[in-house]
Design a protein around this motif. Structure first.
Motif, short mmCIF file in Angstrom:
data_model
loop_
_atom_site.label_atom_id
_atom_site.label_comp_id
_atom_site.label_asym_id
_atom_site.label_seq_id
_atom_site.Cartn_x
_atom_site.Cartn_y
_atom_site.Cartn_z
N UNK A 59 2.15 11.33 -8.95
CA UNK A 59 0.76 11.79 -8.82
C UNK A 59 0.03 11.13 -7.66
N UNK A 60 0.75 10.44 -6.81
CA UNK A 60 0.14 9.82 -5.65
C UNK A 60 -0.04 8.33 -5.80
N UNK A 61 -0.83 7.75 -4.90
CA UNK A 61 -1.04 6.31 -4.87
C UNK A 61 -2.28 5.91 -5.64
N UNK A 62 -2.27 4.71 -6.20
CA UNK A 62 -3.45 4.18 -6.88
C UNK A 62 -3.42 2.66 -6.78
N UNK A 63 -4.59 2.07 -7.03
CA UNK A 63 -4.76 0.63 -6.97
C UNK A 63 -5.13 0.13 -8.36
N UNK A 64 -4.42 -0.90 -8.84
CA UNK A 64 -4.66 -1.43 -10.18
C UNK A 64 -5.17 -2.86 -10.06
N UNK A 65 -6.40 -3.16 -10.52
CA UNK A 65 -6.86 -4.55 -10.54
C UNK A 65 -5.87 -5.40 -11.32
N UNK A 66 -5.61 -6.60 -10.85
CA UNK A 66 -4.58 -7.42 -11.49
C UNK A 66 -4.87 -7.66 -12.97
N UNK A 67 -6.13 -7.78 -13.32
CA UNK A 67 -6.50 -8.01 -14.73
C UNK A 67 -6.06 -6.86 -15.62
N UNK A 68 -5.88 -5.67 -15.04
CA UNK A 68 -5.50 -4.49 -15.82
C UNK A 68 -4.04 -4.12 -15.67
N UNK A 69 -3.29 -4.91 -14.92
CA UNK A 69 -1.89 -4.54 -14.67
C UNK A 69 -1.01 -4.81 -15.88
N UNK A 70 -1.06 -6.03 -16.40
CA UNK A 70 -0.26 -6.38 -17.57
C UNK A 70 -1.02 -6.06 -18.86
#
Length: 330
Positions: free
Chosen positions: A181-192
């Motif tokens: 679905x393309x590229x996105x950016x995930x804040x580190x606090x929301x990654x794990x």
């Protein structure tokens, strides 16, 4: 090890298509995945080698931060001039983890995705909800000395093993990913993720997504920082408790504070409202102790790991004192 097929991708789009196949997993350094495959904890039917994709550069961003390519090696990252001078907290955290040989192979993206080192996750003869959802958690009533005291659930008390990720959490990195679905950016606090009732899901990365980079903001807290790792032995041991502490001081007044804990939860643990207790306050042991109490609010031991609660409080105070004094120890 079970049989598997193998392909090598030269670009991100091809890699995304390949990993979308049933039973497929990416492999780069392989320092965690291959171990798990050998003992049948993970058994992908198809491996997608991504080491030929050009994702290994470390460079400055237009916003004044730096961008770590997902395939940059941990060792190259730790010793890179930009990281050592502007983000020494990250450099020290990486060098506190694993061995030199592993750091030479492990990639930055892979570091984010390494699995827990819980004894029961590795033992295929015991129930483990992370390995086999719905089978139960052997650790809660078992030997749990190394396991979590924060953010746990009735289904899992495993801890995230990374040192690098603790520093990235404190520095408020973002993870760049690309999928169908393309590229996105995930804040580190929301990654794990915390375990909840889905402990088998370690992160919010979708099955068809690949990590392309980790971006750090301009402020690297290069003056007042420390990475403190408390462990059973001085080398090649996972943290009982670790603390990444970063301060911005004006005289002895705290303008900003960042604290992240490792070895205590399913993900690097941050409590921004507790950090805020230091803003505008004097950098004193008494104020650090207040923050430590707030950080461990709600902590719960499971018998063998009860000691971690007090250990974590003391570690926070010690780390903040070291950061104030411009000491940086790993």
């Amino acid at each position: 090890m079970r049989p598997f097929t193998f392909t090598q991708s030269q670009d991100v789009d091809t890699a995304v298509q390949e990993v979308s196949k049933e039973g497929a997993k990416f492999i780069a350094g392989g320092t965690n995945l291959l171990d798990l495959m050998k003992i049948d904890v993970m058994s992908p039917s198809h491996l997608v080698d991504i080491t030929q994709i050009a994702l290994d550069t470390i460079e400055e961003t237009e916003a004044g931060g730096i961008r770590l390519g997902a395939l940059a090696k941990n060792a190259d990252t730790a010793y890179h001039e930009l990281v050592e001078t502007r983000y020494p907290l990250l450099s020290h955290a990486i060098l506190a983890g694993a061995t030199a040989q592993l750091r030479n192979m492990a990639t930055d993206g892979g570091n984010l995705l390494q699995r827990t080192r819980c004894y029961y996750f590795y033992d295929t003869h015991t129930p483990c909800n992370k390995r086999e959802p719905g089978s139960g958690c052997s650790a809660i009533q078992g030997y749990n000395r190394d396991l979590a005291i924060l953010g746990t659930s009735e289904h899992c008390i495993a801890t995230h093993p990374s040192d690098m990720c603790v520093a990235l959490a404190a520095l408020e990195a973002t993870v760049q990913v690309t999928g169908k679905n393309g590229a996105r950016s995930i804040p580190f606090a929301n990654f794990h993720r915390l375990p909840g009732d889905t402990p088998h899901l370690d992160s919010n990365l979708q099955p068809d997504e690949i990590i392309t980079a980790i971006e750090l903001p301009a402020n690297g807290f290069a003056t007042h920082y420390t990475y403190l790792k408390l462990r059973d032995r001085a080398s090649y041991a996972f943290a009982l408790v670790s603390v990444a502490a970063a301060l911005e001081l004006e005289g002895n007044t705290v303008k900003e504070a960042r604290i992240a804990l490792g070895g205590v939860a399913h993900k690097p643990w941050r409590v921004p409202q507790a950090e805020a207790l230091l803003h505008g306050q004097q950098a004193t042991r008494e104020n650090f102790q207040k923050v430590a109490e707030a950080y461990l609010e709600g902590a719960k031991g499971f018998g063998h790991n009860d000691f971690k609660i007090e250990l974590a409080k003391r570690a926070i105070v010690r780390a903040l004192e070291q950061a104030t004094k411009k000491e940086a120890t790993a």
